[in-house]
Design a protein around this motif. Sequence first.
Motif, PDB file in Angstrom:
ATOM      1  N   ALA A   1       1.259  -0.599  -0.195  1.00  0.00           N
ATOM      2  CA  ALA A   1       0.275   0.025   0.385  1.00  0.00           C
ATOM      3  C   ALA A   1       0.875   0.870   0.218  1.00  0.00           C
ATOM      4  O   ALA A   1       0.174   2.643  -0.749  1.00  0.00           O
ATOM      5  CB  ALA A   1      -0.984   0.142   1.414  1.00  0.00           C
ATOM      6  N   TYR A   2       1.812   1.387   1.276  1.00  0.00           N
ATOM      7  CA  TYR A   2       2.935   2.534   0.466  1.00  0.00           C
ATOM      8  C   TYR A   2       3.713   2.525  -0.790  1.00  0.00           C
ATOM      9  O   TYR A   2       3.190   4.035  -1.228  1.00  0.00           O
ATOM     10  CB  TYR A   2       4.288   2.254   1.774  1.00  0.00           C
ATOM     11  N   VAL A   3       3.995   1.660  -1.527  1.00  0.00           N
ATOM     12  CA  VAL A   3       4.794   1.979  -2.583  1.00  0.00           C
ATOM     13  C   VAL A   3       4.192   2.736  -3.341  1.00  0.00           C
ATOM     14  O   VAL A   3       4.233   3.000  -4.305  1.00  0.00           O
ATOM     15  CB  VAL A   3       5.304   0.447  -2.503  1.00  0.00           C
ATOM     16  N   LEU A   4       2.672   1.723  -3.015  1.00  0.00           N
ATOM     17  CA  LEU A   4       1.588   1.823  -4.356  1.00  0.00           C
ATOM     18  C   LEU A   4       1.145   3.714  -4.215  1.00  0.00           C
ATOM     19  O   LEU A   4       1.427   3.944  -5.292  1.00  0.00           O
ATOM     20  CB  LEU A   4       0.255   1.610  -4.307  1.00  0.00           C
ATOM     21  N   THR A   5       0.548   3.836  -3.377  1.00  0.00           N
ATOM     22  CA  THR A   5       0.448   5.354  -3.085  1.00  0.00           C
ATOM     23  C   THR A   5       1.563   6.033  -3.401  1.00  0.00           C
ATOM     24  O   THR A   5       1.363   6.698  -4.048  1.00  0.00           O
ATOM     25  CB  THR A   5       0.660   5.698  -1.645  1.00  0.00           C
ATOM     26  N   LEU A   6       2.697   6.065  -3.012  1.00  0.00           N
ATOM     27  CA  LEU A   6       4.096   6.874  -3.273  1.00  0.00           C
ATOM     28  C   LEU A   6       3.886   6.547  -5.062  1.00  0.00           C
ATOM     29  O   LEU A   6       4.314   7.856  -6.340  1.00  0.00           O
ATOM     30  CB  LEU A   6       5.367   6.465  -3.410  1.00  0.00           C
ATOM     31  N   GLU A   7       3.772   5.631  -6.323  1.00  0.00           N
ATOM     32  CA  GLU A   7       3.572   5.207  -7.245  1.00  0.00           C
ATOM     33  C   GLU A   7       2.451   6.738  -7.759  1.00  0.00           C
ATOM     34  O   GLU A   7       2.589   7.456  -9.212  1.00  0.00           O
ATOM     35  CB  GLU A   7       3.567   4.195  -7.378  1.00  0.00           C
ATOM     36  N   LEU A   8       1.216   5.911  -6.994  1.00  0.00           N
ATOM     37  CA  LEU A   8       0.412   6.480  -7.799  1.00  0.00           C
ATOM     38  C   LEU A   8       0.210   8.602  -7.704  1.00  0.00           C
ATOM     39  O   LEU A   8       0.010   9.816  -9.003  1.00  0.00           O
ATOM     40  CB  LEU A   8      -0.608   6.184  -6.711  1.00  0.00           C
TER      41      LEU A   8
ATOM     42  N   VAL B   1      -6.725  -1.885  -1.461  1.00  0.00           N
ATOM     43  CA  VAL B   1      -5.880  -3.001  -0.401  1.00  0.00           C
ATOM     44  C   VAL B   1      -6.902  -3.764   0.183  1.00  0.00           C
ATOM     45  O   VAL B   1      -7.248  -5.061   0.474  1.00  0.00           O
ATOM     46  CB  VAL B   1      -5.405  -2.463   0.743  1.00  0.00           C
ATOM     47  N   ILE B   2      -7.979  -3.320   0.414  1.00  0.00           N
ATOM     48  CA  ILE B   2      -9.606  -3.977   0.718  1.00  0.00           C
ATOM     49  C   ILE B   2      -9.439  -5.136  -0.263  1.00  0.00           C
ATOM     50  O   ILE B   2     -10.041  -6.387  -0.035  1.00  0.00           O
ATOM     51  CB  ILE B   2     -10.596  -3.588   1.421  1.00  0.00           C
ATOM     52  N   TYR B   3      -9.905  -4.908  -1.488  1.00  0.00           N
ATOM     53  CA  TYR B   3     -10.169  -5.872  -2.575  1.00  0.00           C
ATOM     54  C   TYR B   3      -8.954  -6.425  -2.368  1.00  0.00           C
ATOM     55  O   TYR B   3      -9.688  -7.404  -2.644  1.00  0.00           O
ATOM     56  CB  TYR B   3     -10.808  -4.686  -4.063  1.00  0.00           C
ATOM     57  N   ALA B   4      -7.933  -6.201  -2.656  1.00  0.00           N
ATOM     58  CA  ALA B   4      -7.018  -6.793  -3.257  1.00  0.00           C
ATOM     59  C   ALA B   4      -6.932  -8.473  -1.944  1.00  0.00           C
ATOM     60  O   ALA B   4      -7.057  -9.419  -2.097  1.00  0.00           O
ATOM     61  CB  ALA B   4      -5.992  -6.639  -2.993  1.00  0.00           C
ATOM     62  N   ALA B   5      -6.939  -7.638  -0.655  1.00  0.00           N
ATOM     63  CA  ALA B   5      -7.160  -9.002   0.557  1.00  0.00           C
ATOM     64  C   ALA B   5      -8.102  -9.992   0.800  1.00  0.00           C
ATOM     65  O   ALA B   5      -8.099 -11.014   0.519  1.00  0.00           O
ATOM     66  CB  ALA B   5      -6.963  -8.251   1.818  1.00  0.00           C
TER      67      ALA B   5
ATOM     68  N   ALA C   1      -7.687 -11.032  -7.944  1.00  0.00           N
ATOM     69  CA  ALA C   1      -8.024  -9.791  -7.108  1.00  0.00           C
ATOM     70  C   ALA C   1      -7.528  -8.523  -8.515  1.00  0.00           C
ATOM     71  O   ALA C   1      -7.762  -7.497  -8.095  1.00  0.00           O
ATOM     72  CB  ALA C   1      -6.506  -9.798  -6.233  1.00  0.00           C
ATOM     73  N   ALA C   2      -6.514  -8.910  -9.794  1.00  0.00           N
ATOM     74  CA  ALA C   2      -7.073  -8.321 -10.068  1.00  0.00           C
ATOM     75  C   ALA C   2      -8.504  -7.981 -11.184  1.00  0.00           C
ATOM     76  O   ALA C   2      -9.187  -6.902 -11.410  1.00  0.00           O
ATOM     77  CB  ALA C   2      -6.225  -9.457 -11.681  1.00  0.00           C
ATOM     78  N   VAL C   3      -9.139  -8.815 -11.433  1.00  0.00           N
ATOM     79  CA  VAL C   3      -9.962  -9.020 -11.571  1.00  0.00           C
ATOM     80  C   VAL C   3     -11.447  -7.900 -11.239  1.00  0.00           C
ATOM     81  O   VAL C   3     -11.930  -6.917 -11.437  1.00  0.00           O
ATOM     82  CB  VAL C   3     -11.025 -10.317 -12.023  1.00  0.00           C
ATOM     83  N   ALA C   4     -11.359  -8.149  -9.953  1.00  0.00           N
ATOM     84  CA  ALA C   4     -11.504  -7.177  -8.643  1.00  0.00           C
ATOM     85  C   ALA C   4     -11.483  -5.715  -8.918  1.00  0.00           C
ATOM     86  O   ALA C   4     -12.349  -4.806  -8.571  1.00  0.00           O
ATOM     87  CB  ALA C   4     -11.997  -7.934  -7.369  1.00  0.00           C
ATOM     88  N   ILE C   5     -10.678  -5.312  -8.930  1.00  0.00           N
ATOM     89  CA  ILE C   5      -9.591  -4.388  -9.270  1.00  0.00           C
ATOM     90  C   ILE C   5      -9.252  -3.993 -10.611  1.00  0.00           C
ATOM     91  O   ILE C   5     -10.215  -2.634 -10.128  1.00  0.00           O
ATOM     92  CB  ILE C   5      -8.355  -4.345  -8.386  1.00  0.00           C
ATOM     93  N   TRP C   6      -9.911  -4.777 -11.412  1.00  0.00           N
ATOM     94  CA  TRP C   6     -10.625  -3.863 -13.081  1.00  0.00           C
ATOM     95  C   TRP C   6     -11.711  -3.397 -12.983  1.00  0.00           C
ATOM     96  O   TRP C   6     -11.583  -2.323 -12.956  1.00  0.00           O
ATOM     97  CB  TRP C   6     -10.278  -5.422 -13.937  1.00  0.00           C
ATOM     98  N   PHE C   7     -12.519  -4.122 -12.073  1.00  0.00           N
ATOM     99  CA  PHE C   7     -14.011  -3.783 -11.975  1.00  0.00           C
ATOM    100  C   PHE C   7     -14.304  -2.809 -11.324  1.00  0.00           C
ATOM    101  O   PHE C   7     -14.980  -1.271 -11.412  1.00  0.00           O
ATOM    102  CB  PHE C   7     -15.099  -4.660 -11.181  1.00  0.00           C
ATOM    103  N   TYR C   8     -13.284  -1.954 -10.403  1.00  0.00           N
ATOM    104  CA  TYR C   8     -13.643  -1.023  -9.007  1.00  0.00           C
ATOM    105  C   TYR C   8     -12.467   0.493 -10.251  1.00  0.00           C
ATOM    106  O   TYR C   8     -13.919   0.900  -9.452  1.00  0.00           O
ATOM    107  CB  TYR C   8     -12.211  -0.957  -7.907  1.00  0.00           C
ATOM    108  N   THR C   9     -11.937   0.108 -10.607  1.00  0.00           N
ATOM    109  CA  THR C   9     -10.777   0.632 -11.804  1.00  0.00           C
ATOM    110  C   THR C   9     -12.374   1.310 -12.407  1.00  0.00           C
ATOM    111  O   THR C   9     -12.073   3.019 -13.713  1.00  0.00           O
ATOM    112  CB  THR C   9      -9.366   1.016 -12.502  1.00  0.00           C
TER     113      THR C   9
END
Length: 436
Positions: free
Chosen positions: A38-45, A154-158, A200-208
């Motif tokens: 989550a920390y690394v992802l936040t930095l990149e975003l 992160v919650i979706y991925a978890a 998790a990738a499928v769930a995040i795709w719908f989220y985006t």
Amino acid sequence: MYPNLYYAFKDLFGVNWNGLRFINSFGFFVALSFLAAAYVLTLELKRKERMGLLSFQEVKMVVGKQASMSELLLNFLLGFLLGYKIIGLFLSDSKATADPQQFIFSSEGNWPVGIALGVLFAGLKWWEKQKQKLDKPEERTIRIWPHDRVGDLVIYAALFGFLGAKIFHNLENWNDFKENPVEALLSFSGLTFYGGLITAAVAIWFYTRKHKISFRHLCDSMAPALILAYALGRIGCQVAGDGDWGILNSAYVTVPGNKSKVELVDSTRFQNTLQAHSSLYLRTFQVNNVSEIPHASVKAPGWLPNWLFAYSYPHNVVNEGAPIPGCTEEQFCNQLPIPVFPTPFYETVVSLLLFLFLWSLRKKMKVPGTLFGVYLIVNGIERFFVEKIRVNTKYDIFGFHPTQAEIIAVALIITGAAIYYFMKKKHMSKSDTAKV
């Protein structure tokens, strides 16, 4: 090995805090892996937002309302469950905490602590809303940036990652699932990373899609975070000894009566030890004859410790192996009579190096989606080769005998290469069109 934090604190600090039995070592490192990711992802975003590659979404919301009854009730229930079960576990006697998962799924708990913590959570929510209360609630438009949604991601991925990891693990170990499906589904051990990654990738795709976030840029941002999370998760596998280890190292056997120590032996001594524990290894490798049990003879160089090549996983969380002499604990008193290659440690080291590699590429690769393609390729290559010395169920497909992870690893390599190629081709086409 430390199956849970109770054993770690007992060994390292000499304390007996029974409530720590609830915190499995594997789960602890998985939690750390999510936080680090989550920390690394936040930095990149944030970096991509500053570059103008990602934009905000305007959301209308009503502010200034007092706490509703549903909000108070929800916070009370969360506080009650935390106090009744989690804190109640810490306050229970050693007998109750010997099997924390059974305690969690039972009706046992601490009522006074549960009610007190529930009232506290509800009171804090009421107080928070009172501070923000306006004489007349109003509707405001606020900007939500992609990095503000990291918590949701992160919650979706978890959630979906855990679900997918359990499903793929049970498909890979179908016989174990049929014997005890309830334990297989509820146990926190036995997770397949690639299964979690796919769901998790499928769930995040719908989220985006719902929140209008560029999926390609998000994938690129997630690439270093994912490999870092994998590295930290593998530390949990190594520390807990969850059975996700390598094949036998036939150059060594575990010294009888001496926890975790191994010694060099000849082939005769290895075969004698293998025969003495044949029932264990026939069941583990699901073969009919000891001659079919996979092994490799590799001696550790003199400048490296033996455990890097041959480890017996004493007190492993899956209770695999033979009893450890003198162990008086109710659980986790086994170790492997023939040591194995500690593949979780290997994957941790390689994955950390791959994280540094991807992190160094993130500013150099300008085409959206290509960094994620590289991640899939290097991740697939790493997993494919480590499978050669890992214990896993094999399939019979037209005379070939790959493991589930090998099949998925090859698919990831092909998918990663295809993503990289098509993203580059699409980018070049756009560039040529712009020139015209």
